[in-house]
Motif scaffolding. Structure first.
Motif, mmCIF file in Angstrom:
data_model
loop_
_atom_site.group_PDB
_atom_site.id
_atom_site.type_symbol
_atom_site.label_atom_id
_atom_site.label_comp_id
_atom_site.label_asym_id
_atom_site.label_seq_id
_atom_site.Cartn_x
_atom_site.Cartn_y
_atom_site.Cartn_z
ATOM 1 N N LEU A 94 -17.128 -10.040 -28.526
ATOM 2 C CA LEU A 94 -17.532 -9.344 -29.909
ATOM 3 C C LEU A 94 -17.508 -7.809 -29.671
ATOM 4 C CD1 LEU A 94 -20.590 -11.545 -30.627
ATOM 5 C CD2 LEU A 94 -18.439 -11.723 -31.955
ATOM 6 N N LEU A 95 -17.661 -7.289 -28.622
ATOM 7 C CA LEU A 95 -17.765 -5.773 -28.174
ATOM 8 C C LEU A 95 -16.379 -5.365 -28.653
ATOM 9 C CD1 LEU A 95 -19.384 -3.519 -27.299
ATOM 10 C CD2 LEU A 95 -18.881 -4.181 -24.961
ATOM 11 N N ALA A 96 -15.427 -5.845 -28.343
ATOM 12 C CA ALA A 96 -13.969 -5.604 -28.586
ATOM 13 C C ALA A 96 -13.860 -5.018 -30.131
ATOM 14 C CB ALA A 96 -12.911 -6.540 -28.224
ATOM 15 N N TYR A 97 -14.416 -5.679 -31.083
ATOM 16 C CA TYR A 97 -14.410 -5.147 -32.420
ATOM 17 C C TYR A 97 -14.971 -3.859 -32.658
ATOM 18 C CZ TYR A 97 -13.015 -10.113 -33.354
ATOM 19 O OH TYR A 97 -12.543 -11.367 -33.627
ATOM 20 N N LEU A 98 -15.726 -3.476 -31.717
ATOM 21 C CA LEU A 98 -16.536 -1.877 -31.811
ATOM 22 C C LEU A 98 -15.693 -1.041 -31.254
ATOM 23 C CD1 LEU A 98 -20.171 -2.748 -31.051
ATOM 24 C CD2 LEU A 98 -18.988 -2.661 -33.360
ATOM 25 N N LEU A 99 -14.790 -1.470 -30.249
ATOM 26 C CA LEU A 99 -13.832 -0.628 -29.510
ATOM 27 C C LEU A 99 -12.363 -0.299 -30.447
ATOM 28 C CD1 LEU A 99 -14.462 -2.092 -26.154
ATOM 29 C CD2 LEU A 99 -15.612 -0.085 -27.114
ATOM 30 N N THR A 100 -12.503 0.680 -31.454
ATOM 31 C CA THR A 100 -11.431 0.716 -32.384
ATOM 32 C C THR A 100 -10.528 1.754 -31.952
ATOM 33 O OG1 THR A 100 -12.867 1.825 -33.720
ATOM 34 C CG2 THR A 100 -12.653 -0.604 -34.466
ATOM 35 N N THR A 101 -11.080 2.744 -31.049
ATOM 36 C CA THR A 101 -10.337 3.878 -30.639
ATOM 37 C C THR A 101 -9.926 3.897 -29.189
ATOM 38 O OG1 THR A 101 -11.938 5.164 -30.023
ATOM 39 C CG2 THR A 101 -11.046 5.286 -32.547
ATOM 40 N N PRO A 102 -8.936 4.574 -28.914
ATOM 41 C CA PRO A 102 -8.448 4.648 -27.450
ATOM 42 C C PRO A 102 -9.783 5.453 -26.641
ATOM 43 C CG PRO A 102 -6.682 5.407 -28.658
ATOM 44 C CD PRO A 102 -7.773 5.111 -29.611
ATOM 45 N N LEU A 103 -10.497 6.263 -27.263
ATOM 46 C CA LEU A 103 -11.666 6.874 -26.446
ATOM 47 C C LEU A 103 -12.738 5.986 -26.293
ATOM 48 C CD1 LEU A 103 -13.176 9.401 -25.407
ATOM 49 C CD2 LEU A 103 -14.067 9.910 -27.824
ATOM 50 N N ALA A 104 -12.913 5.001 -27.260
ATOM 51 C CA ALA A 104 -13.768 4.052 -27.187
ATOM 52 C C ALA A 104 -13.548 3.058 -26.019
ATOM 53 C CB ALA A 104 -14.209 3.204 -28.573
ATOM 54 N N TRP A 105 -12.303 2.711 -25.980
ATOM 55 C CA TRP A 105 -11.949 1.863 -24.984
ATOM 56 C C TRP A 105 -11.944 2.723 -23.475
ATOM 57 C CZ3 TRP A 105 -11.274 -3.290 -24.532
ATOM 58 C CH2 TRP A 105 -11.018 -3.815 -25.444
ATOM 59 N N ARG A 106 -11.662 3.760 -23.665
ATOM 60 C CA ARG A 106 -11.645 4.576 -22.347
ATOM 61 C C ARG A 106 -13.041 4.433 -21.778
ATOM 62 N NH1 ARG A 106 -9.117 4.313 -18.575
ATOM 63 N NH2 ARG A 106 -10.039 5.961 -16.876
ATOM 64 N N ILE A 107 -14.137 4.868 -22.682
ATOM 65 C CA ILE A 107 -15.689 5.043 -22.377
ATOM 66 C C ILE A 107 -15.846 3.559 -21.961
ATOM 67 C CG2 ILE A 107 -17.821 5.359 -23.298
ATOM 68 C CD1 ILE A 107 -16.637 7.566 -25.103
ATOM 69 N N PHE A 108 -15.617 2.642 -22.613
ATOM 70 C CA PHE A 108 -16.043 1.267 -22.179
ATOM 71 C C PHE A 108 -15.816 0.894 -20.946
ATOM 72 C CE2 PHE A 108 -14.920 -3.336 -22.024
ATOM 73 C CZ PHE A 108 -16.030 -3.712 -21.751
ATOM 74 N N THR A 109 -14.315 1.100 -20.538
ATOM 75 C CA THR A 109 -13.679 0.554 -19.390
ATOM 76 C C THR A 109 -14.354 1.717 -18.169
ATOM 77 O OG1 THR A 109 -11.643 2.082 -19.591
ATOM 78 C CG2 THR A 109 -11.563 -0.160 -19.977
ATOM 79 N N THR A 110 -14.536 2.868 -18.311
ATOM 80 C CA THR A 110 -15.426 3.864 -17.442
ATOM 81 C C THR A 110 -16.613 3.373 -16.923
ATOM 82 O OG1 THR A 110 -13.710 5.495 -18.148
ATOM 83 C CG2 THR A 110 -15.955 6.146 -16.744
ATOM 84 N N VAL A 111 -17.334 2.947 -18.025
ATOM 85 C CA VAL A 111 -18.774 2.486 -17.982
ATOM 86 C C VAL A 111 -18.934 1.325 -17.092
ATOM 87 C CG1 VAL A 111 -20.827 1.654 -19.050
ATOM 88 C CG2 VAL A 111 -19.731 3.895 -19.861
ATOM 89 N N MET A 112 -17.992 0.404 -17.456
ATOM 90 C CA MET A 112 -17.718 -0.819 -16.576
ATOM 91 C C MET A 112 -17.257 -0.662 -15.301
ATOM 92 S SD MET A 112 -19.115 -3.040 -18.846
ATOM 93 C CE MET A 112 -18.734 -4.793 -18.795
ATOM 94 N N ALA A 113 -16.487 0.208 -14.892
ATOM 95 C CA ALA A 113 -15.920 0.386 -13.717
ATOM 96 C C ALA A 113 -17.138 1.067 -12.783
ATOM 97 C CB ALA A 113 -14.710 1.390 -13.737
ATOM 98 N N ILE A 114 -17.971 1.844 -13.309
ATOM 99 C CA ILE A 114 -19.061 2.523 -12.691
ATOM 100 C C ILE A 114 -19.801 1.644 -12.219
ATOM 101 C CG2 ILE A 114 -20.738 4.428 -12.664
ATOM 102 C CD1 ILE A 114 -18.420 6.111 -14.345
ATOM 103 N N ALA A 115 -20.391 0.689 -13.288
ATOM 104 C CA ALA A 115 -21.162 -0.377 -13.226
ATOM 105 C C ALA A 115 -20.866 -1.289 -12.006
ATOM 106 C CB ALA A 115 -21.585 -1.182 -14.350
ATOM 107 N N LEU A 116 -19.761 -1.731 -11.982
ATOM 108 C CA LEU A 116 -19.052 -2.531 -10.887
ATOM 109 C C LEU A 116 -18.975 -1.849 -9.633
ATOM 110 C CD1 LEU A 116 -17.657 -5.186 -10.489
ATOM 111 C CD2 LEU A 116 -15.567 -4.293 -11.023
ATOM 112 N N ALA A 117 -18.517 -0.862 -9.625
ATOM 113 C CA ALA A 117 -18.839 0.013 -8.149
ATOM 114 C C ALA A 117 -20.288 0.068 -7.858
ATOM 115 C CB ALA A 117 -18.071 1.398 -8.225
ATOM 116 N N GLY A 118 -21.136 0.297 -8.482
ATOM 117 C CA GLY A 118 -22.317 0.674 -8.393
ATOM 118 C C GLY A 118 -23.064 -0.679 -7.783
ATOM 119 N N SER A 119 -22.663 -2.019 -8.337
ATOM 120 C CA SER A 119 -23.091 -3.358 -7.827
ATOM 121 C C SER A 119 -22.533 -3.597 -6.576
ATOM 122 C CB SER A 119 -22.447 -4.371 -9.020
ATOM 123 O OG SER A 119 -20.963 -4.770 -8.714
#
Length: 193
Positions: A161-186
């Motif tokens: 569902l979140l993918a429907y909100l990620l409509t621009t390359p910048l939105a995808w970039r922010i999403f993957t960066t946040v997820m990568a940082i959260a994963l590294a933090g875990s």
């Protein structure tokens, strides 16, 4: 009356950790259907890992510090590598060699997933019953696997569902960066286990 083990397992596995982060990102990037082998692998691997923990593997890790340290190093290395791959991805949907985890990769990841070990150790010691060891391992393993299947389906669907909100390359970039940082933090949880 609900066995308190199920509530403990739900609370432990529903909160963000490596599996939740990876499944949410995979649902967003590859879609729900393509992520299903990953979902089933996580549910199976978590059940096996927690069942074996109840049989005494967790106690062995605590008794042999070198074995525990080896597992911790493998875990943090793998988690940081996955975070790096996610950070370097271009985001929107699959590109090139990008693909979701296979069933076997997801099963094997549970052996180095620190959150699963922490929760399984706590469940084995805090929610044990008077069953024989093999039945206790089956009880704990099936509780983890069953509850986690629904947790994994929820987070994968949330990512889809979140993918429907990620409509621009910048939105995808922010999403993957946040997820990568959260994963590294875990990955820091590795040394708390």
């Amino acid at each position: 009356m609900i066995d308190p083990l199920y509530l403990f397992v739900f609370a432990g596995l529903f909160t963000p950790g490596p599996n939740v982060i990876l499944l949410t990102a995979s649902g967003a990037r590859f879609g729900f259907r393509a992520t299903l082998p990953h979902v089933l692998g996580v549910a199976t691997g978590v059940g096996v890992t927690s069942g074996l923990t109840a049989l005494g593997i967790g106690a062995l890790l605590l008794a042999v510090p070198a074995l525990k340290l080896t597992l911790q190093i493998l875990a943090v290395t793998w988690i940081l590598w996955m975070a790096w791959k996610l950070l370097r991805s271009r985001g929107a949907r699959a590109e090139g060699k990008d693909r979701p985890f296979t069933f076997l990769e997801a099963v094997l990841f549970q052996w180095v997933n620190p959150k699963v070990w922490i929760i399984a150790l706590a469940a084995s010691s805090g929610y044990a019953s008077d069953l024989p060891a093999h039945l206790e391992a089956l009880r704990i393993g099936s509780a983890f696997s069953g509850v986690n299947l629904f947790v994994c389906l929820f987070w994968t669907f949330a990512g889809t569902l979140l993918a429907y909100l990620l409509t621009t390359p910048l939105a995808w970039r922010i999403f993957t960066t946040v997820m990568a940082i959260a994963l590294a933090g875990s990955g820091l949880m590795v040394f708390l286990a």
